[in-house]
Design a protein around this motif. Structure first.
Motif, mmCIF file in Angstrom:
data_model
loop_
_atom_site.group_PDB
_atom_site.id
_atom_site.type_symbol
_atom_site.label_atom_id
_atom_site.label_comp_id
_atom_site.label_asym_id
_atom_site.label_seq_id
_atom_site.Cartn_x
_atom_site.Cartn_y
_atom_site.Cartn_z
ATOM 1 N N LEU A 14 11.797 45.621 -0.416
ATOM 2 C CA LEU A 14 12.796 45.876 -1.456
ATOM 3 C C LEU A 14 14.058 46.549 -0.893
ATOM 4 N N SER A 15 14.066 46.810 0.422
ATOM 5 C CA SER A 15 15.150 47.602 1.006
ATOM 6 C C SER A 15 16.475 46.860 1.096
ATOM 7 N N HIS A 16 16.429 45.533 1.312
ATOM 8 C CA HIS A 16 17.672 44.780 1.436
ATOM 9 C C HIS A 16 17.405 43.290 1.261
ATOM 10 N N ASP A 17 18.496 42.522 1.197
ATOM 11 C CA ASP A 17 18.427 41.070 1.053
ATOM 12 C C ASP A 17 18.270 40.452 2.443
ATOM 13 N N PHE A 18 17.097 39.876 2.716
ATOM 14 C CA PHE A 18 16.805 39.369 4.050
ATOM 15 C C PHE A 18 17.603 38.107 4.395
ATOM 16 N N GLY A 19 18.190 37.455 3.413
ATOM 17 C CA GLY A 19 18.969 36.255 3.687
ATOM 18 C C GLY A 19 20.449 36.539 3.890
ATOM 19 N N LYS A 20 20.849 37.785 3.701
ATOM 20 C CA LYS A 20 22.256 38.148 3.784
ATOM 21 C C LYS A 20 22.600 38.742 5.135
ATOM 22 N N ALA A 21 23.800 38.437 5.631
ATOM 23 C CA ALA A 21 24.303 39.054 6.856
ATOM 24 C C ALA A 21 25.254 40.182 6.449
ATOM 25 N N TYR A 22 24.932 41.395 6.835
ATOM 26 C CA TYR A 22 25.700 42.572 6.438
ATOM 27 C C TYR A 22 26.754 42.928 7.484
ATOM 28 N N PHE A 23 27.837 43.538 7.031
ATOM 29 C CA PHE A 23 28.802 44.090 7.965
ATOM 30 C C PHE A 23 28.110 45.198 8.747
ATOM 31 N N LEU A 24 28.564 45.437 9.965
ATOM 32 C CA LEU A 24 27.868 46.351 10.869
ATOM 33 C C LEU A 24 27.653 47.732 10.256
ATOM 34 N N GLN A 25 28.678 48.331 9.691
ATOM 35 C CA GLN A 25 28.535 49.678 9.135
ATOM 36 C C GLN A 25 27.461 49.712 8.047
ATOM 37 N N GLU A 26 27.492 48.718 7.168
ATOM 38 C CA GLU A 26 26.526 48.661 6.079
ATOM 39 C C GLU A 26 25.119 48.392 6.619
ATOM 40 N N GLY A 27 25.027 47.513 7.621
ATOM 41 C CA GLY A 27 23.730 47.180 8.198
ATOM 42 C C GLY A 27 23.074 48.382 8.853
ATOM 43 N N VAL A 28 23.860 49.132 9.605
ATOM 44 C CA VAL A 28 23.325 50.333 10.262
ATOM 45 C C VAL A 28 22.879 51.345 9.225
ATOM 46 N N ASN A 29 23.662 51.501 8.187
ATOM 47 C CA ASN A 29 23.309 52.438 7.116
ATOM 48 C C ASN A 29 22.014 52.022 6.431
ATOM 49 N N LEU A 30 21.866 50.726 6.151
ATOM 50 C CA LEU A 30 20.642 50.221 5.529
ATOM 51 C C LEU A 30 19.431 50.425 6.437
ATOM 52 N N LEU A 31 19.615 50.177 7.720
ATOM 53 C CA LEU A 31 18.518 50.341 8.671
ATOM 54 C C LEU A 31 18.000 51.779 8.652
ATOM 55 N N LYS A 32 18.913 52.740 8.671
ATOM 56 C CA LYS A 32 18.501 54.136 8.701
ATOM 57 C C LYS A 32 17.823 54.541 7.394
ATOM 58 N N LYS A 33 18.347 54.037 6.291
ATOM 59 C CA LYS A 33 17.770 54.391 4.996
ATOM 60 C C LYS A 33 16.401 53.755 4.765
ATOM 61 N N SER A 34 16.195 52.562 5.318
ATOM 62 C CA SER A 34 14.949 51.843 5.070
ATOM 63 C C SER A 34 13.832 52.204 6.048
ATOM 64 N N THR A 35 14.158 52.943 7.101
ATOM 65 C CA THR A 35 13.124 53.343 8.062
ATOM 66 C C THR A 35 12.235 54.411 7.435
ATOM 67 N N ASN A 36 10.955 54.122 7.340
ATOM 68 C CA ASN A 36 10.054 55.063 6.654
ATOM 69 C C ASN A 36 8.811 55.384 7.488
ATOM 70 N N VAL A 37 9.029 55.632 8.778
ATOM 71 C CA VAL A 37 7.948 56.108 9.633
ATOM 72 C C VAL A 37 8.188 57.592 9.909
ATOM 73 N N LYS A 38 7.149 58.268 10.383
ATOM 74 C CA LYS A 38 7.229 59.715 10.544
ATOM 75 C C LYS A 38 7.648 60.152 11.943
ATOM 76 N N PHE A 39 8.225 59.241 12.704
ATOM 77 C CA PHE A 39 8.706 59.596 14.040
ATOM 78 C C PHE A 39 10.114 59.038 14.211
ATOM 79 N N ASP A 40 10.764 59.456 15.282
ATOM 80 C CA ASP A 40 12.137 59.012 15.535
ATOM 81 C C ASP A 40 12.098 57.590 16.085
ATOM 82 N N ALA A 41 12.191 56.621 15.193
ATOM 83 C CA ALA A 41 12.023 55.214 15.563
ATOM 84 C C ALA A 41 13.132 54.722 16.484
ATOM 85 N N SER A 42 12.759 53.783 17.332
ATOM 86 C CA SER A 42 13.721 53.115 18.200
ATOM 87 C C SER A 42 14.511 52.106 17.371
ATOM 88 N N VAL A 43 15.772 51.904 17.722
ATOM 89 C CA VAL A 43 16.596 50.882 17.083
ATOM 90 C C VAL A 43 16.821 49.772 18.102
#
Length: 231
Positions: A14-43
Motif C-alpha cells: 500500500l506504500s506506493h503505485d508500483f506501475g508509476k515512475a516517480y521523480f527522484l526526490q519523491e521516490g527517495v522520500n517514499l523509499l524512506k517512509k515505506s521502509t519498516n525494518v528495525k535496522f538501518d537498511a541498505s539502499v
C-alpha cells in the motif's frame, strides 16, 4: 494454497503505485517512509540497460566515487610485499600481506569485501582466481585495485569508491547508502551513479541506453524512478 501476507508485506503493498515512475526526490522520500525494518537498511539501485551482455564490446564496467560513501565499512585486503604493509595499514587497510592471505582465500575466506594487489604479485593472485573471481573479489587495473600505489587505492575505497558492472542480464546493481542518510545525500549518490553509467555507454549500444531505474531498501519493494529527474 496462497501464502498469507504478513502485516509488513501488506503495508509495503500500500506504500506506493508500483506501475508509476516517480521523480527522484519523491521516490527517495517514499523509499524512506515505506521502509519498516528495525535496522538501518541498505539502499540499492538497480539499472536495466539496453546492452547485449554476451558481447565483449558492450560490457559496462567502471568505478563510482560516491560523494557520501555507502554507509557500510568495507573490509579491504591488500596483497603486497612486506615493505608496503605498514603504509597500507595506515591508509586504512584491514589486512595486508601475501601468502598467508592467499591460503585463506583458497579456503574461500569471506572476511573481506575488496582485494587490492600490487602488479608484481598478480601472478600469485591469479592462482586463486577461480575462487575469488565468482566472489567478485578479483583485483583489476580497470577498477584501480591493481596498482603500484595500494595506499591510495585503500583511501579511495574507504572514502566511498565502488565498482559497478553489468550482470548477465544487462543490469547493474549497487548499494548507494543507508536509509538513515538524508534525502540529499542519497540523491547525490544516485545522481553520481547514473552519471557514471551514462559516461560508460558502449559505442555499439543502439537505441535507448538506460531502460529503467529502480530503488529499493533491504526487504523493501522497488520504486521506479523517472529518468528525467536525474541530474
Amino acid at each position: 494454497m496462497a501464502k498469507r501476507k504478513t502485516k509488513r508485506e501488506k503495508k509495503l503493498l500500500l506504500s506506493h503505485d508500483f506501475g508509476k515512475a516517480y521523480f527522484l526526490q519523491e521516490g527517495v522520500n517514499l523509499l524512506k517512509k515505506s521502509t519498516n525494518v528495525k535496522f538501518d537498511a541498505s539502499v540499492d539501485i538497480h539499472v536495466n540497460l539496453n546492452i547485449n551482455p554476451q558481447k565483449a564490446d558492450q560490457i559496462v564496467r567502471g568505478v563510482v566515487d560516491l560523494p557520501h560513501g555507502t554507509g557500510k565499512a568495507r573490509r579491504v585486503l591488500v596483497i603486497c610485499t612486506p615493505d608496503k604493509e605498514e603504509e597500507v595499514k595506515k591508509a586504512g587497510a584491514d589486512y595486508a600481506g601475501c601468502d598467508e592471505y592467499l591460503k585463506k582465500l583458497e579456503n574461500k575466506w569471506k572476511e573481506v569485501d575488496v582485494i587490492v594487489a600490487i602488479p608484481i604479485l598478480m601472478a600469485k593472485v591469479g592462482k586463486v582466481g577461480k575462487i575469488i573471481g565468482p566472489m567478485g573479489l578479483m583485483p583489476s587495473p580497470k577498477n584501480g585495485t591493481v596498482t603500484p600505489d595500494p595506499a591510495k587505492a585503500v583511501r579511495e575505497i574507504k572514502a566511498g569508491k565502488i565498482e559497478i558492472k553489468n550482470d548477465e542480464y544487462g543490469q547493474i546493481h549497487a548499494s548507494i547508502g543507508r536509509v538513515s542518510f538524508s534525502n540529499e545525500k542519497l540523491e547525490d549518490n544516485i545522481n553520481e551513479v547514473i552519471s557514471t553509467i551514462k559516461k560508460l555507454k558502449p559505442s555499439s549500444s543502439k537505441g535507448g541506453y538506460i531502460q529503467s531505474i529502480t530503488l529499493a531498501s533491504t526487504m523493501g519493494k522497488g520504486i521506479k524512478i523517472d529518468q528525467s529527474s536525474i541530474k
